[in-house]
Write an enzyme that holds these catalytic residues in place. Structure first.
Site: not given
Ligand code: IPE
Ligand code: IPE
Ligand code: MG
Length: 242
Positions: A13, A15, A58, A61
């Protein structure tokens, strides 16, 4: 005695925030994040991990903007193409977990192709969780069992944790020993609900694109000092693990 670390799972998490901090589009964070998987893989091999599961997408997502979802799917196909030589050279098997058939067709084909190519590799397993939800996995297992019950193959009184877990997506994979979440949030976000039941949890505020060898080694070292009891009374004489 050191804790045995066979299976680590990572919620990659942060990115989006990594990109935002640099004034870049979120997709640039995902690109950088995908690049970081290589270091995680190398470090996993260095510490002798047999299984590394990475949460890449997920079931929730899909609620992101379509451009971001598309970019993630394209990145997945690119990643699989790019990683195949490394997986073959290092004897690593790739498996996917999740509702894979609901991913775009090109991604499904590439995943199945990579799984087949690497099926005979024996020195470690990389598992990508894609369109994965822990609740979905449990529901899917329950569905399979209900069908078997209707067919007369399973009786309700025979159901126990062992028989239930055989219906999960990857029944041959052992439970998670260490679950790492980068990016600072302290939650599971529907990841490996069943498999994480007795996992040691490790949270770090480091964003996934900044998570390197040192950070992974620190998590593994932290794990070594945990006192795992599985509900029992501690038998250790190590004061750290009492
Ligand atoms: C969890 O991260 C899913 C992945 C890393 C693929 P999310 O960014 O989607 O989770 P929440 O929304 O903060 O719980
Ligand atoms: C995790 O990073 C990657 C995926 C869920 C695919 P995020 O995209 O959730 O990054 P943040 O949480 O918004 O920083
Ligand atoms: Mg995230």
């Amino acid at each position: 005695m050191d804790n045995v670390l066979r299976h680590a799972a990572i919620i990659m998490d942060g990115n989006g925030r990594w990109a935002k901090q640099r004034g870049l589009p979120r997709t640039e964070g995902h690109k950088k994040g995908a690049e970081k998987v290589q270091i995680a893989l190398e470090t996993a091999r260095e510490i002798g991990l047999q299984y590394l599961t990475l949460y890449a997408f997920s079931t929730e997502n899909w609620n992101r903007p379509p451009e971001e979802v598309n970019a993630l799917m394209e990145l997945l196909v690119y990643f699989l193409d790019e990683k195949l030589p490394y997986l073959m050279k290092n004897n690593v098997r790739l498996l996917a977990t999740g509702r894979i058939d609901q991913l775009p067709e090109t991604a499904v084909k590439k995943l199945r192709f990579t799984e087949e190519k690497t099926a005979g590799n024996t020195s470690g397993t990389l598992i990508l969780a894609l369109n994965y939800g822990g609740r979905a996995e449990i529901v899917d297992a329950a569905k399979k069992l209900m069908r078997k019950t209707l067919d007369g193959a399973v009786k309700p009184e025979d159901l126990d944790e062992e028989t239930f877990s055989r219906e999960l997506y990857l029944p041959q994979v052992p439970p998670v020993d260490l679950m790492i979440r980068t990016g600072g949030e302290k939650r599971i976000s529907n990841f490996l609900i069943w498999e994480n039941a007795y996992a040691e949890l490790y949270f770090t505020s480091v964003l996934w694109p900044d998570f390197g060898r040192e950070e992974f080694l620190a998590a593994a070292e932290d794990f070594r000092h945990r006192g795992r009891r599985f509900g029992r009374v501690s038998e250790t004489t190590d004061p750290e693990k009492l």
